[in-house]
Design an enzyme around this catalytic site. Structure first.
Site, short mmCIF file in Angstrom:
data_model
loop_
_atom_site.label_atom_id
_atom_site.label_comp_id
_atom_site.label_asym_id
_atom_site.label_seq_id
_atom_site.Cartn_x
_atom_site.Cartn_y
_atom_site.Cartn_z
N LYS A 206 0.90 -1.36 0.00
CA LYS A 206 0.30 -0.63 -0.12
C LYS A 206 0.94 1.51 0.10
O LYS A 206 1.65 1.34 0.91
CB LYS A 206 -0.91 0.22 1.36
CG LYS A 206 -2.05 1.33 1.24
CD LYS A 206 -1.59 2.40 1.77
CE LYS A 206 -2.58 3.48 2.55
NZ LYS A 206 -1.91 4.69 2.21
N GLU A 282 8.80 0.29 11.41
CA GLU A 282 9.92 1.73 11.23
C GLU A 282 9.27 2.66 11.89
O GLU A 282 8.40 3.40 10.76
CB GLU A 282 10.53 1.19 10.40
CG GLU A 282 12.38 2.46 9.88
CD GLU A 282 11.74 3.37 9.77
OE1 GLU A 282 11.62 4.40 10.75
OE2 GLU A 282 11.90 3.65 8.44
N CYS A 316 12.12 10.25 9.61
CA CYS A 316 12.32 10.11 10.56
C CYS A 316 13.64 10.12 11.82
O CYS A 316 13.70 10.07 12.63
CB CYS A 316 11.87 8.69 10.23
SG CYS A 316 13.25 7.54 9.56
N GLU A 415 8.16 15.54 16.99
CA GLU A 415 8.27 15.96 16.27
C GLU A 415 7.70 15.92 14.82
O GLU A 415 7.35 16.33 14.83
CB GLU A 415 7.97 13.66 15.35
CG GLU A 415 8.92 13.45 14.24
CD GLU A 415 8.84 12.01 13.73
OE1 GLU A 415 9.88 11.85 13.42
OE2 GLU A 415 8.11 11.41 14.46
#
Length: 512
Positions: A206, A282, A316, A415
């Site tokens: 996806k 992850e 990330c 973040e």
């Protein structure tokens, strides 16, 4: 226009692309869902947007329950009944190498798709994303025929059966669902498909609605490489499509890359399905960079700059908490501000561009919100801090540097996923280790010091999956990547990444 752009074409287009309407034009890939070796279009579509121009690039099929179920069925048949299950590792390796060859032959086209769909610069796409993507497929092509079992000599007749011959086989985990993010579409696709295909799994992949185009082009190349039908099925789709994949009972394993918040939802959805599927995640990060007084400051500034501003800060493992020892703090801040102010922002196809737009209006708004929080909290804004446009369009934000940041500020804790650098001062090694570890995340970190013994001892105390010493964002397909704590479960890349897609089967034979 020809399918393959030449270097001359790109150079010419880049120099001439000053007005937003002059974004380079290329032949787009299929915009349906790839299921069982065929392209399936739907009246249910979404628009993918060029973030530098805010113009619609294409309408793309928004896969729903029908497409997800069809893709899982195709992958299941391909795994249990098709030629893929009978193909040995040598054949799988040849196919992965053919795919790598085709990607290499179409690098410029794929890079431009990333530029137009994601917003990143042509330089980053051509000289970072594509080489790493190719390396990943070639690395796992090499593994495909080297997946071996193990013979074990039992230690004794504990159960009363003498003369036991034991061995352990390695088998593919089965049908896997894989969900990739929008920040590095080609590379994250490779990190998922490379080990899965090497192991002999089949996949339903996806892709993110913000950036579907390069993954769909890879789907075309997979078919050209000779991939059997149903082995890789590619679903462009929105969040609902992701939920359907996560909750589907037909998968033996799920692999997800994205935010920690969504990762938690993926794990809950996987647990509620009526099988105990394997899950690897992850996830996000708030990675610390530690700069000691004895560091090569110019080197530290350069790597911290790349470690934060790469891909518009949409990474990330971005080095978004920079701890600088008090003796070199002022010098580091001054040089970092200069570097940020010199960074060229613009459309990714322009030759001088170093930083393109954020991927979407939503992401731009998030970044600007954090910048405003930083200013309100009392951090010192020394560079950037504003949205900018090119021709009145685009989701651009200036490279931003904050100094005098404290650990309790939102810009230091959360973040941001944008080009916002936070610089903090420290004076003691025990202090900085404690502060670096004082986070829910543990994806990556970096240490800069000429004293390698000190750097290595500090690295052992940092709770993170990857530690870079005197460098940042140094990736290789052989080096596992993944996080501690809320930054994920499992590893990608390296032998560890392959292990995620394998099951161990113990065989014990009485020899009489």
């Amino acid at each position: 226009m020809l399918r393959n752009l030449t270097r001359t074409t790109i150079k010419h287009a880049s120099k001439g692309a000053r007005a937003m309407s002059m974004a380079p034009k290329i032949v787009l890939p299929k915009t349906g869902a790839l299921i069982d070796g065929q392209w399936h279009s739907s009246s249910n579509t979404f628009e993918t947007i060029n973030p530098a121009t805010e113009e619609v690039i294409a309408a793309v099929t928004n896969a729903g329950a029908e497409e997800v179920n069809h893709a899982v069925e195709a992958a299941t048949i391909a795994f249990y009944e098709g030629e893929w299950g009978k193909m040995g590792g040598y054949g799988r390796g040849k196919l992965l190498n053919r795919l790598a060859d085709l990607i290499e032959a179409n690098m410029e086209e794929l890079a431009m798709l990333e530029v137009l769909d994601n917003g990143k610069s042509m330089g980053e796409a051509m000289f970072a994303d594509l080489p790493l993507t190719i390396q990943c497929y070639r690395y796992y092509a090499g593994w495909a025929d080297k997946i071996h079992g193990q013979v074990v000599s039992p230690s004794g007749p504990i159960t009363g059966v003498d003369n036991i011959f034991g061995y352990i086989e390695k088998e593919p985990v089965g049908v896997v669902g894989q969900i990739i993010p929008w920040n590095f579409p080609l590379l994250m696709m490779a990190w998922k498909l490379g080990p899965a295909l090497a192991a002999g799994c089949t996949s339903v992949l996806k892709v993110a609605p913000q950036t579907p185009l390069s993954a769909l082009r890879i789907g075309e190349l997979l078919l050209e490489a000779g991939l059997p039908p149903g082995v890789v099925n590619i679903l462009p789709g929105d969040d609902n499509c992701g939920k359907l994949v996560a909750a589907h009972p037909g998968f033996d394993k799920l692999a997800f890359t994205g935010s920690t918040g969504v990762g938690r939802k993926i794990m809950m959805a996987a647990a509620q399905a009526n099988n105990m599927k394997r899950v690897t995640l992850e996830l996000g990060g708030k990675s610390p960079i530690i700069v000691f007084n004895d560091a090569d400051i110019d080197n530290a500034v350069a790597h911290a700059h790349t470690g934060l501003f790469l891909n518009q800060g949409q990474c990330c493992c971005a080095g978004s908490r920079i701890f600088v020892e008090d003796g070199v703090y002022d010098e580091f801040v001054s040089k970092s501000v200069t570097a940020a102010k010199e960074r060229k922002v613009g459309p990714g196809w322009e030759t001088q561009t170093q930083q393109g737009p954020q991927v979407s209006q939503e992401q731009l708004d998030t970044v600007l919100g954090y910048i405003n929080q930083g200013k309100a909290a009392g951090a010192t804004l020394l560079a950037g801090g504003e949205a900018v446009s090119h021709g009145g369009k685009g989701f651009f934000v200036e490279p931003t540097v904050f100094a005098d940041v404290t650990d309790d500020m939102a810009i230091a804790e959360e973040e941001i996923f944008g080009p916002v650098m936070s610089i903090m001062k420290f004076s003691d090694i025990d202090e900085v280790v404690a502060r670096a570890n004082n986070t829910d995340y543990g994806l990556a970190a970096a240490i800069f010091s000429k004293d390698l013994a000190k750097a290595r001892m500090t690295a052992k105390r940092i709770r993170a999956g990857t530690i870079w010493i005197n460098c940042y964002d140094t990736f290789d397909a052989s080096l596992p990547f993944g996080g501690f704590k809320s930054s994920g479960i499992g590893r990608e890349l390296g032998e560890a990444g392959l292990a995620n897609y394998l099951e161990s089967k113990t065989m014990a034979i009485s020899m009489g």
